[in-house]
Enzyme design. Structure first.
Site, PDB file in Angstrom:
ATOM      1  N   LYS A 214       0.825  -1.217   0.000  1.00 21.68           N
ATOM      2  CA  LYS A 214       0.000   0.000   0.000  1.00 21.68           C
ATOM      3  C   LYS A 214       0.859   1.268   0.000  1.00 21.68           C
ATOM      4  O   LYS A 214       2.028   1.256   0.370  1.00 21.68           O
ATOM      5  CB  LYS A 214      -0.983  -0.041   1.166  1.00 21.68           C
ATOM      6  CG  LYS A 214      -2.071  -1.101   0.893  1.00 21.68           C
ATOM      7  CD  LYS A 214      -3.411  -0.796   1.477  1.00 21.68           C
ATOM      8  CE  LYS A 214      -4.420  -1.789   0.921  1.00 21.68           C
ATOM      9  NZ  LYS A 214      -5.629  -1.913   1.691  1.00 21.68           N
ATOM     10  N   ARG A 248      -4.307 -10.016   4.280  1.00 18.90           N
ATOM     11  CA  ARG A 248      -4.619 -10.032   2.837  1.00 18.90           C
ATOM     12  C   ARG A 248      -3.392  -9.536   2.070  1.00 18.90           C
ATOM     13  O   ARG A 248      -2.970  -8.394   2.261  1.00 18.90           O
ATOM     14  CB  ARG A 248      -5.836  -9.125   2.595  1.00 18.90           C
ATOM     15  CG  ARG A 248      -6.321  -9.101   1.162  1.00 18.90           C
ATOM     16  CD  ARG A 248      -7.522  -8.166   1.035  1.00 18.90           C
ATOM     17  NE  ARG A 248      -8.056  -8.171  -0.315  1.00 18.90           N
ATOM     18  CZ  ARG A 248      -7.599  -7.409  -1.303  1.00 18.90           C
ATOM     19  NH1 ARG A 248      -6.587  -6.570  -1.097  1.00 18.90           N
ATOM     20  NH2 ARG A 248      -8.131  -7.479  -2.504  1.00 18.90           N
TER      21      ARG A 248
HETATM   22  C1  9MG Z   1     -10.410  -5.240  -1.688  1.00 17.66           C
HETATM   23  N1  9MG Z   1      -9.439  -4.699  -0.765  1.00 17.66           N
HETATM   24  C2  9MG Z   1      -8.393  -3.867  -1.080  1.00 17.66           C
HETATM   25  N2  9MG Z   1      -7.730  -3.547   0.043  1.00 17.66           N
HETATM   26  C3  9MG Z   1      -8.368  -4.164   1.068  1.00 17.66           C
HETATM   27  C4  9MG Z   1      -8.182  -4.199   2.446  1.00 17.66           C
HETATM   28  O1  9MG Z   1      -7.222  -3.510   3.036  1.00 17.66           O
HETATM   29  N3  9MG Z   1      -9.019  -4.944   3.195  1.00 17.66           N
HETATM   30  C5  9MG Z   1     -10.039  -5.633   2.612  1.00 17.66           C
HETATM   31  N4  9MG Z   1     -10.855  -6.346   3.419  1.00 17.66           N
HETATM   32  N5  9MG Z   1     -10.273  -5.623   1.300  1.00 17.66           N
HETATM   33  C6  9MG Z   1      -9.454  -4.897   0.550  1.00 17.66           C
END
Ligand code: 9MG
Length: 273
Positions: A214, A248
């Site tokens: 990010k 994730r």
């Molecule tokens: C779809 N998506 C993109 N970034 C995300 C994040 O930080 N958390 C979740 N739950 N979905 C995300």
């Protein structure tokens, strides 16, 4: 040793969009998407998160029909071939229904079931739901986000959404929360959230975090998106340490390693006296 905590889970990102921020277009086609899913499963992913609409800042919306067209057959093919949980990254009720019919068992909603009909659909489908916090809408969310106390405000929002879900008949056991790193937050907001992440344990449901590659990691390290692996792993390690249950990520193999190490340390059995 005091009771063992459950091992955290790794959610691998599978974008089936032409414009996803770090692997745009590459997995657009079914075969390529399946090869990528197979690789993530082999690397130890517990969950594959299939997303057919980009949520990156500035991304344009797509129709439900387009989202279903991109995602449903891929969800179906993954659940057919591999022993892995599939989540669907969507906010649209009809996409939720199509993906669950194809085998998805988690709804990952960056809009926390706030869109028309989403709450009712999630209740009807009886699958797990990840409720994420976002300030503003994806197209404009990075235009001067503001908070008095980012940890308290994000936690209050998630607590309120948990209440709404429970009231609508979605039990706590099906809920997951996510503070939404990068969604309507400055670099400083993201850093404070990561530092204060253990506060979210008070919500009483598992916590998911998405930190991988990010912008705030790039801003701190002054690195472009393809050089953020080490920063992403450091951020994931901190999140695990502060109680995250699901991470994730794009880089599954490396994250599985740090997750296993964190879990081993967390269960090593020393207590401060
Ligand atoms: C779809 N998506 C993109 N970034 C995300 C994040 O930080 N958390 C979740 N739950 N979905 C995300």
């Amino acid at each position: 040793m005091v009771g063992e905590c459950a091992p955290p889970e790794v959610m691998g990102i599978l974008n089936v969009t032409p414009d996803s921020f770090s692997d745009g277009g590459r997995y657009m086609f079914r075969d390529a998407a399946l090869r990528r899913a197979e690789q993530m499963v082999a690397e130890g992913a517990d969950i594959i998160d299939v997303g057919a609409e980009s949520t990156r800042p500035g991304a344009l919306p797509v129709t439900a029909a387009e989202e279903i067209d991109r995602a449903a057959s891929i969800v179906d093919a993954i659940t057919d071939r591999f022993s892995v949980v599939v989540s669907i990254d969507t906010s649209k009720p009809t996409v939720m229904a199509a993906a669950v019919a194809a085998g998805a068992t988690i709804i990952n909603d960056v809009r926390a079931l706030c869109e028309d009909g989403a709450l009712e659909m999630a209740q009807k489908l009886q699958v797990r739901v990840c409720l994420m916090h976002m300030q503003g809408k994806p197209y404009v969310m990075q235009n001067q986000p503001a908070y008095d106390d980012v940890v308290a405000e994000v936690a209050d929002f998630l607590r309120q959404r948990i209440g709404v879900c429970v009231e609508a008949g979605i039990p706590m056991e099906r809920l997951i929360v996510d503070p939404g790193f990068g969604f309507g937050k400055t670099t400083q907001h993201n850093l404070i959230l990561l530092n204060g992440l253990s506060h979210f344990k008070t919500l009483g449901v598992p916590m998911l975090v998405g930190l991988s590659r990010k912008s705030f990691i790039g801003a701190v390290l002054n690195k472009p998106v393809n050089e953020r692996l080490m920063g992403s792993l450091a951020a994931a390690t901190l999140a695990l340490w502060h109680g995250a249950a699901i991470i994730r990520v794009h880089d599954v193999a490396a994250t599985v390693d740090i997750m296993r190490l964190c879990h081993a340390v967390q269960n090593a059995g020393y207590e401060y006296s």
